[in-house]
Design a protein around this motif. Structure first.
Motif, PDB file in Angstrom:
ATOM      1  N   SER A 112     127.565 120.815  89.802  1.00  0.00           N
ATOM      2  CA  SER A 112     126.464 120.019  90.427  1.00  0.00           C
ATOM      3  C   SER A 112     125.366 120.068  89.436  1.00  0.00           C
ATOM      4  O   SER A 112     125.128 121.031  88.708  1.00  0.00           O
ATOM      5  CB  SER A 112     125.962 120.616  91.796  1.00  0.00           C
ATOM      6  OG  SER A 112     125.515 121.986  91.514  1.00  0.00           O
ATOM      7  N   THR A 152     122.439 121.433  89.871  1.00  0.00           N
ATOM      8  CA  THR A 152     121.898 122.729  89.800  1.00  0.00           C
ATOM      9  C   THR A 152     122.647 123.862  88.956  1.00  0.00           C
ATOM     10  O   THR A 152     122.165 124.694  88.369  1.00  0.00           O
ATOM     11  CB  THR A 152     121.359 123.137  91.113  1.00  0.00           C
ATOM     12  OG1 THR A 152     122.490 123.338  91.819  1.00  0.00           O
ATOM     13  CG2 THR A 152     120.203 122.378  91.717  1.00  0.00           C
ATOM     14  N   ASN A 153     123.890 123.835  89.130  1.00  0.00           N
ATOM     15  CA  ASN A 153     125.019 124.884  88.745  1.00  0.00           C
ATOM     16  C   ASN A 153     125.568 124.350  87.415  1.00  0.00           C
ATOM     17  O   ASN A 153     126.237 125.447  86.720  1.00  0.00           O
ATOM     18  CB  ASN A 153     125.965 124.958  89.962  1.00  0.00           C
ATOM     19  CG  ASN A 153     125.396 125.454  91.190  1.00  0.00           C
ATOM     20  OD1 ASN A 153     124.170 126.222  91.039  1.00  0.00           O
ATOM     21  ND2 ASN A 153     126.062 125.396  92.230  1.00  0.00           N
ATOM     22  N   GLU A 198     124.359 133.294  87.613  1.00  0.00           N
ATOM     23  CA  GLU A 198     124.653 131.844  87.468  1.00  0.00           C
ATOM     24  C   GLU A 198     126.060 131.391  86.687  1.00  0.00           C
ATOM     25  O   GLU A 198     126.406 130.243  86.911  1.00  0.00           O
ATOM     26  CB  GLU A 198     123.402 130.973  86.872  1.00  0.00           C
ATOM     27  CG  GLU A 198     122.908 131.295  85.629  1.00  0.00           C
ATOM     28  CD  GLU A 198     121.695 132.267  85.594  1.00  0.00           C
ATOM     29  OE1 GLU A 198     121.057 132.414  84.748  1.00  0.00           O
ATOM     30  OE2 GLU A 198     121.812 133.170  86.618  1.00  0.00           O
TER      31      GLU A 198
END
Length: 354
Positions: A4, A6-7, A63
């Motif tokens: 995604s 954000t990731n 992350e």
């Protein structure tokens, strides 16, 4: 979602991080001494991953975990599918019914014995018992990797199974040439084996492909049919991992229904990557791709498998090993005895029958 908006960056960084470890493992495996021991980059990768998990793990950005997980799950399935480029159906046909039957009998009996003994006899939980059994019965570390997603097992259980494969597979690699030179080749009657018979015995009972290749090479003056029979029978065992995993998926689906773990209709678990693996082997059998391209594909595939193994090692903490005791060693040791002794008897019986 790992990719995604954000990731995405963290996931890519995690994948690159695993790839750097896998590259180091590959370079280490090319050292002459390491290569002579038949130690694959997959094994080195998981050792490096475990070492990192228990020393510097806290320094990894959170992350990046998505990329490490992606390497241990998604890249693994992709790599297992392309493992089919190592096999052709023509190779399997070369050893005939004898090689097929030895492979079938040894795979099924070893997996059943190990799964039962680990759980019932030595008090180990089912997942680890089955992972150890799959490694011993099929093709070592690669088989453990292929079985892990079907069982949905934790990383440390996979690490335990791989370590047992390494331990007893290495013992086998040194033991078999001694057995042949000291006992089997000079013997008469039941204990004697021709070079082809011994090759079938080796291919049907030793854990890793690299170890199977190493054994005939360690026998002075071994004829070519010993090595050829050993490798082809081993490849027959490798391709049998697909039907084994499908049967295992069906068994797990219905056993969960029987024990009440799920309610309602049984959801059949089919490991599609295993089906695609057979399809890839079938495509390879058509010999449409030049051999030099196939060699490159296999090199890349080995690297991807090393990445998957490294990622699994990175999720393994020694604290999770507590409570298992020596049960994994007992289980793998029992299977080792069965492979050496039972495999000899099965090979002699099959060669006399078919």
């Amino acid at each position: 979602m790992p990719f995604s908006a954000t990731n995405r960056k963290g996931t890519i960084n995690g994948i690159v991080f695993v790839a750097i470890f896998a590259a180091a493992a590959t370079m280490i495996s090319d050292v002459e001494f390491i290569r002579s021991l038949g130690i694959s980059p997959l094994v080195i990768g998981i050792v490096m991953g475990i070492f990192y998990a228990n020393t510097l793990h806290n320094n990894t950005p959170a992350e990046w975990s998505g990329g490490i997980t992606f390497s241990g799950k998604k890249i693994l399935r992709f790599a297992i599918v392309f493992y089919g480029f190592r096999i052709t159906f023509q190779q399997i046909a070369e050893v005939g019914m004898e090689g097929f039957m030895v492979s079938l009998v040894m795979l099924s009996t070893t997996f059943i014995l190990g799964s039962w003994a680990g759980f019932k006899l030595f008090g180990m939980e089912k997942d680890t018992s089955m992972l150890i059994s799959s490694g011993a019965s099929v093709c070592g570390a690669a088989a453990v990797l292929a079985t892990e997603p079907v069982l949905k097992a934790e990383e440390h259980k996979t690490a335990i199974a791989v370590s047992m494969v390494v331990l007893f597979g290495t013992i086998s690699m040194f033991l078999y040439p001694v057995l042949y030179t000291a006992i089997i080749e000079p013997a008469t009657g039941f204990f004697h084996m021709s070079p082809k018979e011994f090759g079938i015995y080796v291919g049907g009972t030793i854990h890793e492909v690299a170890q199977v290749v190493a054994v005939p090479a360690s026998v002075a003056g071994a004829p070519a049919d010993m090595a050829n029979s050993a490798v082809i029978v081993k490849m027959t065992r490798v391709i049998m991992i697909a039907p084994m995993l499908i049967i295992l998926g069906i068994y797990l689906s219905y056993s969960s229904k029987k024990t009440g773990a799920v309610s309602g209709p049984v959801k059949l678990v089919i490991p599609w990557f295993a089906v695609y693996f057979v399809g890839m082997a079938g495509f390879n059998s058509l010999q449409l791709v030049p051999q030099n391209i196939v060699d490159v594909i296999n090199e890349i595939d080995t690297f991807l498998l090393t990445m998957a193994m490294t990622a699994l090692g990175m999720g393994t903490r020694f604290a999770k090993f507590k409570g298992l005791g020596l049960a994994p060693v007992y289980t793998a040791g029992l299977l080792f005895i069965w492979l050496v002794v039972g495999g000899f008897v099965v090979t002699k019986w099959v060669m006399a029958t078919f």
